[in-house]
Structure formats: C-alpha cells, structure tokens
Design a protein around this motif. Sequence first.
Motif, PDB file in Angstrom:
ATOM      1  N   ASP A 154     -26.969   2.662  23.010  1.00  0.00           N
ATOM      2  CA  ASP A 154     -27.825   2.065  21.985  1.00  0.00           C
ATOM      3  C   ASP A 154     -27.058   1.830  20.678  1.00  0.00           C
ATOM      4  O   ASP A 154     -27.194   0.784  20.024  1.00  0.00           O
ATOM      5  CB  ASP A 154     -29.029   2.978  21.715  1.00  0.00           C
ATOM      6  CG  ASP A 154     -29.987   3.022  22.903  1.00  0.00           C
ATOM      7  OD1 ASP A 154     -29.920   2.080  23.730  1.00  0.00           O
ATOM      8  OD2 ASP A 154     -30.779   3.971  22.997  1.00  0.00           O
ATOM      9  N   SER A 182     -26.134  -1.720  19.067  1.00  0.00           N
ATOM     10  CA  SER A 182     -26.493  -2.115  17.704  1.00  0.00           C
ATOM     11  C   SER A 182     -25.306  -2.704  16.965  1.00  0.00           C
ATOM     12  O   SER A 182     -25.416  -3.723  16.263  1.00  0.00           O
ATOM     13  CB  SER A 182     -27.042  -0.895  16.957  1.00  0.00           C
ATOM     14  OG  SER A 182     -27.294  -1.228  15.605  1.00  0.00           O
ATOM     15  N   ASP A 188     -24.689  -6.127  18.240  1.00  0.00           N
ATOM     16  CA  ASP A 188     -25.622  -7.095  17.676  1.00  0.00           C
ATOM     17  C   ASP A 188     -25.155  -7.571  16.299  1.00  0.00           C
ATOM     18  O   ASP A 188     -25.277  -8.751  15.955  1.00  0.00           O
ATOM     19  CB  ASP A 188     -27.021  -6.480  17.574  1.00  0.00           C
ATOM     20  CG  ASP A 188     -27.666  -6.268  18.941  1.00  0.00           C
ATOM     21  OD1 ASP A 188     -27.201  -6.922  19.905  1.00  0.00           O
ATOM     22  OD2 ASP A 188     -28.614  -5.468  19.023  1.00  0.00           O
TER      23      ASP A 188
END
Length: 470
Positions: A284, A288, A291
């Motif tokens: 995760d 992130s 992204d």
Amino acid sequence: MTEAPPSPAPAPPAPAPAAPPSPVGVGYRGNTLGLRLALAFLAVALAAVALSAVLTAVFSAADVSSLANRQRNELASAFAVAAGSAWEQHQGWAGADLDPVTDLAAHTGVQLQVRDADGRTVRATSGFATAAGPATSAPVMVHGRREGSVLVSLTAAGLGGADAILRTALLRAIAGTAGLAALLALAAGLGVSRRITRSVTRLISVTRAMASGDRAARAGRLKAPGELRELAAAFDHMADTLDYQDKIRRDMVASVAHELRTPVAVLQAGHEALLDGVTEPSPDELGSLRDEVLRLASLVDDLQTMAAADAAVLQLTREQRDLADIAESAASSLARRFEAAEVTLDRQLTPAPVAADQRWMHQVVTNLLGNALKFTPAGGTVTISTRQEGPTAVLEVADTGVGIPPAELPRIFDRFWRGQAAAQTSGSGIGLAIAAELAWAHGGTLTAASQPGAGTRLTLTLPLSIAPGA
C-alpha cells in the motif's frame, strides 16, 4: 528521521554583464532631421521659382520680339504709303515733301529712312544712323511700280523701351516671388518637419525607456502622417507581444513550481518515513508512492502540452480552413470515447471559413469536447455546432451535464484551476486555459455560460475569412 545533508554554500553571484550602449543615441546631434527637411522644402521652392523665372523670361522675350516685329512691319507699310503719296504729288523724290512723314516718325518713337529705287538715301531721321535695334524695310509702290523703300527701326521711346521696362518689371516680380516663396517654403518646411520630428522624437524616447527597463513605455496614438502612426502602432504591438511572452514565461515557472510542490513533498515525506523506519515498505505504501510518481508524470505531460500551446500562441501557421471540417474531425476522433461513456454526440455543422492553424484549432475543439464529455453523465447529450454570424464564425459545444456554479464560472479559464465538480475527475485543469489562449491567438474569444444542473455552453468566436475569389 534522517537528517538531510548540509547544503553547499551558495556560490557568489556572477557580476551582471554591462548593458550594451544604446544605438539610439549614438551620433545624435539635435534635430538635424527637421533642419534637413526645412532646407529641402526651401531648395524645392527656390528651384521651382528659378525654373518659372527662366520660362517666363524666355516666353515673354519671344512674345515681345514678335510684337515688335509686327509693329515694325505695320509702321514700315504705313510710312511707305505716306512716302508714296509724297512722291506721287511731285512725280519724284526731288521735290517730295517728306516732313510730315519724318515728324510722325519722331512723335511715335521710330527712326526712319527713305530710299529711292537705286537705294540712295532720300530722307532720314536724325537718329537713324545710330539706331541699334533691328530695322524693317517696306517698298514704296506707286501705281504698281516700286519707286523706293522705307526702313523703320524702333527707338527706346517706343516699343523697344517698353520691352526693356517689361523685362525689368518681370525680373523684379520674379525676385519678389522668389523671396516670398522662400519664406513660405521655410515656414511650411519648419511646420511639417516639427510635426514629423515630434513623432520621431517620441518614438526615440519610448525606445530608450524600454531599453532602460521600462516595459510599460508605449508610443500611443500619434498626430503624425500615416506611416509614422503605423510605425508607432507596430512598436506598441511589439512591446505588447514582448510583455505577453514574459508573462507566459513567468506563469509557466509559477505553474510548474506550484504543481510540482505537492507531489514532490509527498514523495519526500514517504521516502523519509521509509528510511527512518516509521512505516514499513508495504504494497500500500509503495503503491501510494507510485501514484505520486504517476501524478508527476501526468503533470510533466500536461506542462509539455501547455508549453507547446504557448509556443503556438506566439507563432501560428494560419491557412484558409473550414471550422466545420475541423469540428467534424475532432468529433470523429472522440467518437469512441463518447460511445464508451454512453453520451450522445450531436453534430450540427454549417460551413464557416476561418484563417486558422488547423493543428491547434483541432486541439481547441478537442479540449472543449473532452471537457463536455467529462462532466456529462451517461445518457446525456453533447451538441457541437458551427455557423456564421455576420463577420464572425461561431462554434458552440453545449452539454447536459452538471453545470458550473456562478461563483466558479469566472475562473474556469485559469490555468490549473479545478472546481468542486472536477475534484472527482482526472486532469490538471489546463484544457480550457489552453483553448482560451489559442482562441485569443487566432483573434477570437472563448466564453462560457452555465447553470448548475442545466449543463454548460462554451462558445468560440473567430473572425470570418472569405477565400480570395469567392
């Protein structure tokens, strides 16, 4: 958290290069242009007066000479008749009374000589021998037979004197006219030169002001000949273009700094947290960070597009195009996206000729359609239409989407601005900004009208262009 390495000491700033000497003031010696113009007017006036004087003198001399010859011929014929009458009364020259003839000649300012048939002098006035002017001869005829001749010469007291008086008067008139013409030419030259040099001086001062850093200096409207007014307008347009280029560069730097600050800060904080062990490198967390990298890449692409559009604004390749054809091409390129989003694309295209750069006008229409598609829900409709309205070509893109709140409507053409409705959609907020700038570069405008919940209508207006020979 790890400490950041110390920053190296900044290098001392390099000395600014000396400003090059202004070429405007080199060799400036006062208002020499005005003086040269005034002297040119004076020279032209004097040359015109001199030419007029020469022509007047030549033609007047020819006219006076012709008049004198005609008078001599008439006087010679008249005196020949009178001498013939005297010869007929006495049947010869021996007892002929020629006193009335010579007295009349003396009173009329004529020198006279009467000769017999053999050319011997019978009678002559006292000044005939010293007369300097040309003489005219007329035969003395009695009953059709030539009995002698009469020679006539004009004196200074007659037409010959009038000739001299006329020449003198002409010379005086020419001299006076030359003086008056010189004064008028000098006054006109000074007036015209002041009007011209005042404008030139204004342009020089504005150029110097701009060279010294005053970017707001403008020549404005000049009371000057048309060419100088056009020069001032071209200078102001150049200054406006330079200001616009500087604004584009400043806005570009500010936009890049603003948009890159957030993702860079997020990446820096995330990496520092990983390095300090505050967070674990879980999928995760890594996702992130990925992204944010993708967001940076998207921003770089958008900035590249914006830079290309800015360059296009400064230099467009305009050709005769039909706005309807450009709109049809843009709509066809987005047809599949409309089908996938289940949004109907209605085309109402009427020919509207414009002078445009086809590539960038296609970009404008694509941006408008893409923006309408983004905010129109499935089952909605986007209508694109083109038409002519007087001297303008109009393209409209209307949608049945969510609309724009009145408070946000004035800002939709700002770079990187995103409203509340755009918060849930992708994009950086430069599409409409680029479209508006490209419309302005084409000499047109892009406006928007919208009501929340009733859709949005974007209207592009461009100057209508009629093809040569149409």
